[in-house]
Design a protein around this motif. Structure first.
Motif, PDB file in Angstrom:
ATOM      1  N   SER A 125       1.006  -1.260   0.003  1.00  0.00           N
ATOM      2  CA  SER A 125       0.000  -0.058   0.112  1.00  0.00           C
ATOM      3  C   SER A 125       0.728   1.174   0.226  1.00  0.00           C
ATOM      4  O   SER A 125       1.892   1.084   0.669  1.00  0.00           O
ATOM      5  CB  SER A 125      -0.912   0.155   1.304  1.00  0.00           C
ATOM      6  OG  SER A 125      -0.214   0.101   2.370  1.00  0.00           O
ATOM      7  N   ARG A 148       0.119   7.530   1.357  1.00  0.00           N
ATOM      8  CA  ARG A 148       0.543   6.857   2.876  1.00  0.00           C
ATOM      9  C   ARG A 148       1.973   7.141   2.998  1.00  0.00           C
ATOM     10  O   ARG A 148       2.938   6.180   3.308  1.00  0.00           O
ATOM     11  CB  ARG A 148       0.403   5.383   2.751  1.00  0.00           C
ATOM     12  CG  ARG A 148      -1.091   5.163   2.634  1.00  0.00           C
ATOM     13  CD  ARG A 148      -1.319   3.496   2.506  1.00  0.00           C
ATOM     14  NE  ARG A 148      -2.801   3.279   2.328  1.00  0.00           N
ATOM     15  CZ  ARG A 148      -3.653   3.316   3.095  1.00  0.00           C
ATOM     16  NH1 ARG A 148      -3.390   3.429   4.391  1.00  0.00           N
ATOM     17  NH2 ARG A 148      -4.940   2.908   2.830  1.00  0.00           N
ATOM     18  N   PRO A 150       4.863   8.096   5.527  1.00  0.00           N
ATOM     19  CA  PRO A 150       4.969   8.007   7.193  1.00  0.00           C
ATOM     20  C   PRO A 150       5.192   9.542   7.691  1.00  0.00           C
ATOM     21  O   PRO A 150       6.359   9.949   7.269  1.00  0.00           O
ATOM     22  CB  PRO A 150       5.602   6.809   7.250  1.00  0.00           C
ATOM     23  CG  PRO A 150       5.749   5.865   6.218  1.00  0.00           C
ATOM     24  CD  PRO A 150       5.573   6.847   5.112  1.00  0.00           C
ATOM     25  N   ASN A 185      -3.136   5.876   9.684  1.00  0.00           N
ATOM     26  CA  ASN A 185      -3.276   4.579   9.353  1.00  0.00           C
ATOM     27  C   ASN A 185      -4.257   3.709  10.432  1.00  0.00           C
ATOM     28  O   ASN A 185      -4.558   4.450  11.379  1.00  0.00           O
ATOM     29  CB  ASN A 185      -1.692   3.625   9.065  1.00  0.00           C
ATOM     30  CG  ASN A 185      -1.155   3.675  10.642  1.00  0.00           C
ATOM     31  OD1 ASN A 185      -1.534   4.056  11.489  1.00  0.00           O
ATOM     32  ND2 ASN A 185       0.200   3.208  10.576  1.00  0.00           N
ATOM     33  N   ARG A 191       0.177   8.514   8.057  1.00  0.00           N
ATOM     34  CA  ARG A 191       0.425   8.094   6.747  1.00  0.00           C
ATOM     35  C   ARG A 191      -0.390   9.155   5.548  1.00  0.00           C
ATOM     36  O   ARG A 191      -1.199   8.803   5.136  1.00  0.00           O
ATOM     37  CB  ARG A 191      -0.248   6.683   6.353  1.00  0.00           C
ATOM     38  CG  ARG A 191       0.636   5.590   7.652  1.00  0.00           C
ATOM     39  CD  ARG A 191       1.848   5.418   7.317  1.00  0.00           C
ATOM     40  NE  ARG A 191       2.811   4.387   7.834  1.00  0.00           N
ATOM     41  CZ  ARG A 191       3.435   4.487   9.065  1.00  0.00           C
ATOM     42  NH1 ARG A 191       3.202   5.725   9.748  1.00  0.00           N
ATOM     43  NH2 ARG A 191       3.647   3.419   9.693  1.00  0.00           N
ATOM     44  N   ARG A 331      -1.213  -1.764  15.122  1.00  0.00           N
ATOM     45  CA  ARG A 331       0.119  -1.363  14.399  1.00  0.00           C
ATOM     46  C   ARG A 331       0.501  -2.735  13.692  1.00  0.00           C
ATOM     47  O   ARG A 331       0.904  -2.529  12.224  1.00  0.00           O
ATOM     48  CB  ARG A 331       1.347  -1.303  15.516  1.00  0.00           C
ATOM     49  CG  ARG A 331       1.217   0.181  15.733  1.00  0.00           C
ATOM     50  CD  ARG A 331       2.365   0.264  17.072  1.00  0.00           C
ATOM     51  NE  ARG A 331       2.087   1.934  17.267  1.00  0.00           N
ATOM     52  CZ  ARG A 331       1.293   2.711  18.007  1.00  0.00           C
ATOM     53  NH1 ARG A 331       0.278   2.080  18.498  1.00  0.00           N
ATOM     54  NH2 ARG A 331       1.430   3.860  18.081  1.00  0.00           N
ATOM     55  N   SER A 334      -1.025  -2.869  10.255  1.00  0.00           N
ATOM     56  CA  SER A 334      -0.898  -1.740   9.515  1.00  0.00           C
ATOM     57  C   SER A 334       0.475  -1.973   8.779  1.00  0.00           C
ATOM     58  O   SER A 334       0.695  -2.000   7.531  1.00  0.00           O
ATOM     59  CB  SER A 334      -0.786  -0.365  10.282  1.00  0.00           C
ATOM     60  OG  SER A 334      -1.928  -0.037  10.774  1.00  0.00           O
ATOM     61  N   TRP A 335       1.580  -2.542   9.682  1.00  0.00           N
ATOM     62  CA  TRP A 335       2.724  -2.480   9.268  1.00  0.00           C
ATOM     63  C   TRP A 335       3.084  -3.792   8.128  1.00  0.00           C
ATOM     64  O   TRP A 335       3.752  -3.741   7.289  1.00  0.00           O
ATOM     65  CB  TRP A 335       3.861  -2.912  10.350  1.00  0.00           C
ATOM     66  CG  TRP A 335       4.161  -1.600  11.143  1.00  0.00           C
ATOM     67  CD1 TRP A 335       3.874  -0.249  10.689  1.00  0.00           C
ATOM     68  CD2 TRP A 335       4.284  -1.745  12.563  1.00  0.00           C
ATOM     69  NE1 TRP A 335       4.152   0.373  11.859  1.00  0.00           N
ATOM     70  CE2 TRP A 335       4.370  -0.527  12.913  1.00  0.00           C
ATOM     71  CE3 TRP A 335       4.580  -2.554  13.508  1.00  0.00           C
ATOM     72  CZ2 TRP A 335       4.677  -0.087  14.335  1.00  0.00           C
ATOM     73  CZ3 TRP A 335       5.145  -2.384  14.794  1.00  0.00           C
ATOM     74  CH2 TRP A 335       4.971  -0.814  15.181  1.00  0.00           C
ATOM     75  N   LYS A 337       1.040  -4.446   5.951  1.00  0.00           N
ATOM     76  CA  LYS A 337       0.626  -3.757   4.339  1.00  0.00           C
ATOM     77  C   LYS A 337       1.727  -3.000   3.965  1.00  0.00           C
ATOM     78  O   LYS A 337       1.640  -2.776   2.634  1.00  0.00           O
ATOM     79  CB  LYS A 337      -0.803  -3.195   4.598  1.00  0.00           C
ATOM     80  CG  LYS A 337      -1.773  -3.896   5.048  1.00  0.00           C
ATOM     81  CD  LYS A 337      -3.112  -3.211   5.061  1.00  0.00           C
ATOM     82  CE  LYS A 337      -4.259  -3.705   5.547  1.00  0.00           C
ATOM     83  NZ  LYS A 337      -5.352  -2.869   5.623  1.00  0.00           N
ATOM     84  N   GLU A 338       2.883  -2.756   4.687  1.00  0.00           N
ATOM     85  CA  GLU A 338       3.555  -1.584   4.156  1.00  0.00           C
ATOM     86  C   GLU A 338       5.052  -2.388   3.677  1.00  0.00           C
ATOM     87  O   GLU A 338       5.423  -3.459   4.370  1.00  0.00           O
ATOM     88  CB  GLU A 338       4.208  -0.701   5.463  1.00  0.00           C
ATOM     89  CG  GLU A 338       2.823   0.087   5.713  1.00  0.00           C
ATOM     90  CD  GLU A 338       3.267   1.002   6.700  1.00  0.00           C
ATOM     91  OE1 GLU A 338       2.460   1.972   6.958  1.00  0.00           O
ATOM     92  OE2 GLU A 338       4.217   0.966   7.473  1.00  0.00           O
TER      93      GLU A 338
END
Length: 373
Positions: A125, A148, A150, A185, A191, A331, A334-335, A337-338
């Motif tokens: 993402s 997105r 950071p 996020n 993001r 978290r 979220s992480w 997906k990065e």
């Protein structure tokens, strides 16, 4: 990534872990993490983090950094994840700071963040693919949009890797020259959307080994380290809660169904930490394509399993704002997906296996990136 002699041991300084743990244990209270989610920043935690020099760890002292290895930096990030510290530790140092130091660009006094590269296969993402015009004096004009990004709203400088005449260049853009739309996020961390409508900055050629692919790998390693700490802490919270919670006259941890959840979570915590340490160690030595790809895939899958197990063991308590479990589970989701989804890194590993061929598959698995050299 800084290469080391083959076989040279990579040892993480235990003082790094102890110092980071003490710092975050004092500052990252439940109230502080909650407040950062509301405010989009935690300046008191970030300032204390910078005072230790951790914000520039793994950047050479000659380039204005704190020194140390990439393995040291990964250990600091593990502590960031373990304490759910709401700070841009990865972006400022081992990503944005690394790009600036590699290209010989000046580093500002304030926060640095980085625009993640956009995956051609849509494998993660966010990110951006920007166009740049570079003049002979190093001045640059950048156009594009990045999703997105950071901590963009808090940054002084935003760094990206662009293509110019077929070659990668590192570009440093003052955040004041960019149009930034704040967005969070799932965990409430910034993001943001960054629009570059002819934003002016400075550019320099990227040296060998620094390009969008190496940035993506380094970003993936940062997320693995963060996730390793978060899963470990989430597992510990679950063990403590299920031993304290009594039902039918005994702790719920003694029920076989709950014990199964605890075992699954503990297995995933150990697995991701081992994968993170292996990938960071090999990246410190030199190439770690295989190890990072495998570690990110392992972490992504483990985050899904461990979150399910820990929330089921907690029951309704795990869903409340007053209890800290959600600081870690949100978290993790979220992480993961990065810097690479399950599908992306599965494809990368599959291509490596096909490239190694039948005779090289065993060596790829046992030797890792050494077999790719």
């Amino acid at each position: 990534m800084t290469a080391r002699a083959p076989g040279e041991p990579v040892v993480v300084d235990e003082l790094v872990t102890e110092t980071a743990h003490r710092l975050f244990n004092e500052l990252c209270t439940h109230e502080a993490v909650q407040a950062a989610e509301d405010n989009g920043a935690a300046p008191e935690i970030w300032d204390a983090f910078c005072e230790t020099g951790f914000d520039l760890i793994a950047i050479d002292e000659d380039a204005g950094g704190s020194g140390g290895t990439l393995a040291d930096a990964a250990e600091v990030l593990r502590m960031v994840g373990y304490h759910a510290a709401p700070i841009p530790a990865a972006e400022n140092g081992i990503l944005g700071g690394w790009l600036l130091a590699s290209a010989g660009l000046d580093r500002p006094d304030g926060l640095v963040t980085v625009i993640p590269p956009r995956a051609a296969d849509g494998g993660w993402s966010g990110g951006g693919a920007c166009s740049v015009d570079v003049a002979g004096d190093g001045s640059a004009t950048v156009t594009g949009e990045a999703l997105r990004v950071p901590w963009a709203r808090s940054a002084e400088v935003i760094v990206c890797v662009c293509e110019c005449d077929g070659q990668p260049v590192v570009v440093a853009l003052p955040a004041a020259h960019c149009e930034i739309t704040p967005l969070p996020n799932m965990a409430g961390e910034p993001r943001d959307t960054v629009r570059l409508n002819g934003a002016a900055g400075r550019a320099a050629p990227a040296p060998d080994g620094v390009d969008a692919d190496s940035l993506a790998q380094r970003g993936a390693l940062s997320r693995v380290a963060l996730m390793a700490g978060a899963i470990e802490k989430m597992c510990q919270l679950t063990v403590t809660y299920t031993n304290d919670r009594v039902q039918f006259g005994r702790p719920v941890a003694r029920f076989q169904a709950v014990q199964q959840h605890l075992v699954w979570a503990a297995q995933d915590a150990a697995l991701v930490r081992m994968a993170a340490e292996c990938a960071a160690r090999e990246a410190t030595r030199g190439g770690a394509d295989f190890e990072i790809a495998a570690a990110k895939l392992i972490a992504n899958q483990a985050a899904a399993r461990a979150t399910k197990a820990c929330h089921q063991a907690h029951g309704a308590m795990g869903m409340t704002q007053e209890y800290p479990l959600h600081h870690y589970s949100r978290r993790l989701w979220s992480w993961r997906k990065e810097y690479g989804s399950d599908a992306h890194w599965s494809a990368v590993l599959g291509n490596m296996a096909v490239g190694a061929g039948a005779d090289g598959l065993y060596h790829l698995i046992t030797d890792g990136s050494a077999a790719l050299a």
